[in-house]
Design a protein around this motif. Structure first.
Motif, PDB file in Angstrom:
ATOM      1  N   ASN A  42    -103.311 -77.031 -44.162  1.00  0.00           N
ATOM      2  CA  ASN A  42    -101.755 -77.234 -44.375  1.00  0.00           C
ATOM      3  C   ASN A  42    -100.879 -76.913 -45.412  1.00  0.00           C
ATOM      4  N   SER A  43    -100.027 -75.881 -44.401  1.00  0.00           N
ATOM      5  CA  SER A  43     -99.729 -75.042 -45.419  1.00  0.00           C
ATOM      6  C   SER A  43     -98.491 -75.578 -46.626  1.00  0.00           C
ATOM      7  N   GLY A  44     -98.606 -74.733 -48.119  1.00  0.00           N
ATOM      8  CA  GLY A  44     -97.777 -75.585 -49.568  1.00  0.00           C
ATOM      9  C   GLY A  44     -99.149 -76.892 -49.727  1.00  0.00           C
ATOM     10  N   PHE A  45     -99.989 -77.284 -49.691  1.00  0.00           N
ATOM     11  CA  PHE A  45    -101.438 -77.268 -50.503  1.00  0.00           C
ATOM     12  C   PHE A  45    -101.950 -76.201 -51.349  1.00  0.00           C
ATOM     13  N   SER A  46    -101.758 -76.371 -52.642  1.00  0.00           N
ATOM     14  CA  SER A  46    -102.663 -75.276 -53.624  1.00  0.00           C
ATOM     15  C   SER A  46    -103.541 -76.423 -54.726  1.00  0.00           C
ATOM     16  N   PHE A  47    -104.235 -75.634 -55.412  1.00  0.00           N
ATOM     17  CA  PHE A  47    -105.225 -76.299 -56.001  1.00  0.00           C
ATOM     18  C   PHE A  47    -105.703 -75.578 -56.863  1.00  0.00           C
ATOM     19  N   SER A  48    -106.714 -75.894 -58.141  1.00  0.00           N
ATOM     20  CA  SER A  48    -107.306 -75.617 -59.192  1.00  0.00           C
ATOM     21  C   SER A  48    -107.903 -76.515 -59.671  1.00  0.00           C
ATOM     22  N   ILE A  49    -109.112 -75.053 -60.286  1.00  0.00           N
ATOM     23  CA  ILE A  49    -110.631 -75.550 -60.461  1.00  0.00           C
ATOM     24  C   ILE A  49    -111.336 -74.975 -61.632  1.00  0.00           C
ATOM     25  N   LEU A  50    -111.213 -76.047 -62.667  1.00  0.00           N
ATOM     26  CA  LEU A  50    -111.824 -75.820 -63.686  1.00  0.00           C
ATOM     27  C   LEU A  50    -113.518 -76.626 -63.596  1.00  0.00           C
ATOM     28  N   ALA A  51    -114.197 -75.416 -64.221  1.00  0.00           N
ATOM     29  CA  ALA A  51    -115.824 -75.815 -64.278  1.00  0.00           C
ATOM     30  C   ALA A  51    -116.498 -75.356 -65.517  1.00  0.00           C
ATOM     31  N   THR A  52    -116.940 -76.407 -66.487  1.00  0.00           N
ATOM     32  CA  THR A  52    -117.626 -75.671 -67.501  1.00  0.00           C
ATOM     33  C   THR A  52    -119.130 -76.434 -68.020  1.00  0.00           C
ATOM     34  N   ASP A  53    -119.417 -75.488 -68.661  1.00  0.00           N
ATOM     35  CA  ASP A  53    -121.471 -76.260 -68.148  1.00  0.00           C
ATOM     36  C   ASP A  53    -121.133 -75.675 -70.287  1.00  0.00           C
ATOM     37  N   ILE A  54    -122.628 -76.285 -70.670  1.00  0.00           N
ATOM     38  CA  ILE A  54    -122.769 -75.681 -71.763  1.00  0.00           C
ATOM     39  C   ILE A  54    -123.953 -74.937 -72.372  1.00  0.00           C
ATOM     40  N   SER A  55    -124.458 -74.740 -70.819  1.00  0.00           N
ATOM     41  CA  SER A  55    -125.533 -73.272 -71.023  1.00  0.00           C
ATOM     42  C   SER A  55    -124.165 -72.078 -71.127  1.00  0.00           C
ATOM     43  N   THR A  56    -124.636 -71.315 -71.963  1.00  0.00           N
ATOM     44  CA  THR A  56    -123.772 -69.306 -71.617  1.00  0.00           C
ATOM     45  C   THR A  56    -124.355 -69.001 -70.653  1.00  0.00           C
ATOM     46  N   GLN A  57    -125.918 -68.922 -70.685  1.00  0.00           N
ATOM     47  CA  GLN A  57    -126.943 -68.122 -69.426  1.00  0.00           C
ATOM     48  C   GLN A  57    -126.218 -68.759 -67.979  1.00  0.00           C
ATOM     49  N   ALA A  58    -126.186 -69.987 -67.838  1.00  0.00           N
ATOM     50  CA  ALA A  58    -125.573 -70.800 -66.419  1.00  0.00           C
ATOM     51  C   ALA A  58    -124.370 -70.124 -65.920  1.00  0.00           C
ATOM     52  N   LEU A  59    -123.376 -70.128 -67.523  1.00  0.00           N
ATOM     53  CA  LEU A  59    -121.741 -69.479 -67.261  1.00  0.00           C
ATOM     54  C   LEU A  59    -121.993 -68.111 -67.084  1.00  0.00           C
ATOM     55  N   GLU A  60    -122.910 -67.446 -67.286  1.00  0.00           N
ATOM     56  CA  GLU A  60    -122.798 -66.036 -66.884  1.00  0.00           C
ATOM     57  C   GLU A  60    -122.925 -65.414 -65.443  1.00  0.00           C
ATOM     58  N   LYS A  61    -124.632 -66.866 -65.198  1.00  0.00           N
ATOM     59  CA  LYS A  61    -124.618 -66.400 -63.286  1.00  0.00           C
ATOM     60  C   LYS A  61    -123.382 -66.937 -62.307  1.00  0.00           C
ATOM     61  N   ALA A  62    -122.386 -68.007 -63.301  1.00  0.00           N
ATOM     62  CA  ALA A  62    -121.742 -68.223 -62.065  1.00  0.00           C
ATOM     63  C   ALA A  62    -120.638 -67.241 -61.970  1.00  0.00           C
ATOM     64  N   VAL A  63    -120.116 -66.500 -62.878  1.00  0.00           N
ATOM     65  CA  VAL A  63    -119.042 -65.728 -63.136  1.00  0.00           C
ATOM     66  C   VAL A  63    -119.331 -64.958 -62.454  1.00  0.00           C
ATOM     67  N   ASN A  64    -120.505 -64.138 -62.339  1.00  0.00           N
ATOM     68  CA  ASN A  64    -121.268 -62.892 -61.381  1.00  0.00           C
ATOM     69  C   ASN A  64    -121.392 -62.991 -60.486  1.00  0.00           C
ATOM     70  N   ALA A  65    -121.469 -64.872 -60.029  1.00  0.00           N
ATOM     71  CA  ALA A  65    -121.507 -65.563 -58.362  1.00  0.00           C
ATOM     72  C   ALA A  65    -121.963 -64.319 -57.249  1.00  0.00           C
ATOM     73  N   VAL A  66    -123.922 -64.079 -57.986  1.00  0.00           N
ATOM     74  CA  VAL A  66    -124.820 -63.411 -57.290  1.00  0.00           C
ATOM     75  C   VAL A  66    -125.764 -64.276 -56.444  1.00  0.00           C
ATOM     76  N   TYR A  67    -125.986 -64.290 -55.234  1.00  0.00           N
ATOM     77  CA  TYR A  67    -126.940 -66.034 -55.051  1.00  0.00           C
ATOM     78  C   TYR A  67    -128.163 -65.186 -53.862  1.00  0.00           C
ATOM     79  N   GLU A  68    -129.121 -65.374 -54.423  1.00  0.00           N
ATOM     80  CA  GLU A  68    -130.109 -65.040 -53.226  1.00  0.00           C
ATOM     81  C   GLU A  68    -129.493 -65.522 -51.681  1.00  0.00           C
ATOM     82  N   GLU A  69    -129.676 -65.189 -50.694  1.00  0.00           N
ATOM     83  CA  GLU A  69    -129.897 -65.685 -49.705  1.00  0.00           C
ATOM     84  C   GLU A  69    -130.265 -66.634 -48.968  1.00  0.00           C
ATOM     85  N   GLU A  70    -131.529 -66.979 -49.324  1.00  0.00           N
ATOM     86  CA  GLU A  70    -131.964 -68.323 -49.006  1.00  0.00           C
ATOM     87  C   GLU A  70    -131.332 -69.825 -49.645  1.00  0.00           C
TER      88      GLU A  70
END
Length: 298
Positions: A158-186
């Motif tokens: 759909n040409s012209g469609f755009s979006f923004s995503i805000l993601a929040t959590d209370i856990s700083t440890q979880a957010l660090e993993k989220a920003v890094n965006a590395v996951y096990e294959e499984e």
């Protein structure tokens, strides 16, 4: 974070002698547990009844070992000191919050989003601005990256469609993993094959069996720390909120307060997605149910 320079010397916080690991601590006293329980409820909204005392003890053992503290009472004294409030509080929050998540968890939500919600909101917005989405309680990032995949697929068609995503959590440890965006294959097994090809990068060292979210998808998500117990608002109304399998850890009055906050943030006609184990039954909210655990702001 604890001061690692002083971890091998005994001090006023009850640290052990050099080279010795603390033995398994004695059971937490009812008085200390009550203090922890009241504080955790006030700080993050999570109920900690006496039945969870053993769980809390087990989760705190790692912090006691890391800090070389001899028992839960010493940890309690440290936590409620000015130094503890500054350095240890984020770690306590990481300990007591649960970060269960997965890619494409509750897949019918994403089917309904793609087939029903996005075409409706896209036509209403008429490309005047990006679609605004909030992943509330995002854990280590699997939900917002799933949303980014679904929205990117819709944008490609759909040409012209755009979006923004805000993601929040209370856990700083979880957010660090989220920003890094590395996951096990499984962990990425639920991602459909074509999306894996487009949005995941395999580690060059194949023996590590790791993948990383592609840069363009990582750039599509903004991560922030947010505590639901604090006042929060957004400059502009949100079109979609995903808050799934988060409120089950709160008591009913806290849940209702939180959902009223969400409703104030959602634009009229916008959507709220909650977990299948959660319910809005009996709450006086400006929402109508449009599918199981999916609601529209009225």
């Amino acid at each position: 974070m604890a001061d690692t320079k002083n971890q091998n010397s005994k001090d006023e916080r009850g640290k052990t002698a050099p080279g010795k690991s603390p033995s398994r601590p004695a059971s937490m006293s009812p008085k200390d547990f009550a203090k922890f329980s009241q504080f955790i409820y006030a700080e993050v909204g999570i109920k900690m009844p006496p039945s969870k005392k053993t769980m809390l003890e087990a989760r705190l053992q790692k912090r006691l070992r890391y800090l070389n503290l001899k028992d839960y009472h010493t940890y309690c004294e440290y936590l409620f000191s000015s130094e503890g409030m500054e350095r240890e509080l984020p770690h306590l929050i990481d300990v007591v919050t649960t970060n269960t998540t997965d890619f494409f968890r509750e897949p019918k939500h994403f089917e309904f989003l793609s087939d029903n919600v996005l075409p409706l909101l896209d036509s209403r917005l008429n490309r005047r601005r990006p679609l605004a989405v909030w992943s509330a309680g995002c854990s280590i990032g699997m939900e917002p990256y799933t949303l980014a995949m679904v929205l990117s697929e819709y944008a490609a068609k759909n040409s012209g469609f755009s979006f923004s995503i805000l993601a929040t959590d209370i856990s700083t440890q979880a957010l660090e993993k989220a920003v890094n965006a590395v996951y096990e294959e499984e962990r990425v097994l639920p991602v459909p094959g074509p999306l894996k090809t487009r949005y995941l990068l395999r580690s060059k060292d194949r023996s590590r069996r790791l993948v990383r979210i592609v840069p363009e998808l990582r750039k599509a998500v903004r991560f922030r720390r947010l505590n639901f117990m604090e006042d929060f608002s957004f400059r502009n109304p949100l079109d979609i909120i995903f808050c799934r399998n988060v409120i089950i850890y709160f008591d009913r009055p806290t849940q209702e307060v939180l959902f009223h906050k969400f409703c104030r943030c959602i634009a009229p006609g916008g959507f709220l997605f909650i977990g299948h184990s959660e319910s809005l039954s009996g709450m006086d909210l400006p929402l109508k149910q449009v599918a199981p655990t999916i609601y529209q702001r009225i």
